[in-house]
Design a protein around this motif. Structure first.
Motif: not given
Length: 372
Positions: A156, A147, A162, A164, A153-154, A150
């Motif tokens: 998924y 991704v 996942v 960063y 990531k929340e 940063e």
């Protein structure tokens, strides 16, 4: 080693893939690289320009329209999905890649789906703050999701791998000197350059703004303007400007259908007006370029405004929404920004601080990890 990339639709999906491919070539000059794109889309012209082979499958996007035409389009798309998976599977099987990497665009779904069915490692890169439909559909089968933000990531579910990485940019965006770029473009070192680009395909709304903005810029001469209209919008805009401002090039207004030498033009720029797709923002950050961002309102989950607000909060950009400005007020905004040298430099520094400078290395390491 063999690497297969899938990307398409817009330069924002294509350029990150080209950047990563270039880095892998640096690390292993003997590696083989193949791209898969959609028929008759932008990737079929941009990828070969960088020296890579591309094969295509027949696939189309989903329409959000509930009209009869939109429903018929979506029925055709569903049929194309099944056909394109079969086409992709043959290409993947014949090429036999070690890893398959998707960087965005609906063509990624059939390609990574086919690779997964052949038990080949699959990696997705999602550059935006919120995942697009294709990424959501692939999240359950991809071995790794990389991704660009940063906080992304929340978005998924637990269980997804996942990581960063930031969003990669091509090396030519990192190696251009501003003075050299201006000299190559024939722009005096003491003359401000404003670049206007509204996505690789262009924007109808912003081109309507430019119908009046460009003549104002030519008449007042406070900066040089390079505007990318998009191939679909260029003929109409050119015709209008030929009537309103026939000698615009002599007055420092250069309107193009597409900016192929984007890294050079951006390097020369003092200020950039643009959309806020994540790849564009990564390029701005890598080059430390202050920007006036006008997010596209026609995107999933309004992700461009969310992208833009991140840069605005960091001090690297100003944000204006469509409908909030006229050609005249936009021109005044630009003049105000370029006349305040200290503020412009501070914005450039803030933009540089937002850059994920090691993105290419992180992504390449992940890809090579799956090969090993």
């Amino acid at each position: 080693m063999k690497f297969l990339f899938s990307c398409g639709g817009t330069a924002g999906h294509i350029n990150p893939a080209i950047g990563v491919a270039g880095r892998l070539k640096q690390l292993d000059p003997e590696c083989q690289i193949l791209f898969i794109g959609a028929e008759n889309m932008m990737e079929t012209s941009l990828v070969p320009r960088e020296g890579y082979e591309i094969k295509t499958v027949k696939i189309s996007n989903l329409s959000r329209s509930l009209s009869i035409k939109g429903i018929k389009h979506n029925i055709a798309t569903v049929k194309n999905v099944f056909g394109s998976i079969s086409q992709a599977k043959k290409i993947v099987r014949d090429f036999a890649p070690d890893v398959v990497i998707g960087t965005g665009g609906y063509v990624c779904y059939p390609v990574l789906k086919a690779a997964h069915s052949l038990k080949i490692p699959t990696i997705v890169h999602e550059s935006n703050a919120v995942p697009g439909l294709t990424t959501k559909m692939l999240a359950g089968i991809a071995d790794c999701i990389m991704v660009g933000f940063e906080k992304a990531k929340e978005n998924y579910k637990s269980g997804c791998n996942v990581v960063y990485t930031g969003t990669p940019v091509r090396n030519d965006f990192l190696n251009y000197d501003k003075a050299k770029a201006k000299a190559e473009l024939g722009i005096p070192a003491d003359k401000k350059l404003v670049v206007s680009v509204w996505g690789s395909l262009g924007s109808g709304h912003m081109n309507t703004i430019m119908e009046s903005f460009a003549p104002i810029a030519a008449e007042r001469g406070e900066f040089i303007l390079i505007h990318s209209a998009g191939k679909g919008y260029y003929p109409k805009l050119e015709k209008i400007l030929d009537e309103r401002c026939p000698n615009r090039l002599d007055l420092g207004v250069d309107v193009r259908p597409y900016i192929y030498d984007m890294s050079r033009v951006m390097a020369a720029a003092d200020l950039i007006m643009c959309r806020s797709g994540a790849s564009t923002l990564a390029e701005l950050a890598a080059m430390g370029k202050p920007a006036l961002l006008v997010p596209s309102p026609n995107v999933t989950n309004n992700h461009q405004e969310k992208n833009a607000r991140v840069l605005e909060e960091l001090g690297g950009a100003r944000v204006r929404l469509e409908g909030e400005f006229s050609p005249e007020s936009l021109y005044d905004d630009i003049c105000s920004m370029i006349s305040d040298t200290d503020s412009l430099e501070a914005m450039g520094l803030a933009m540089s601080n937002a850059a994920a400078s090691d993105s290419l290395e992180k992504i390449s390491d992940i890809i090579l990890g799956y090969v090993k």
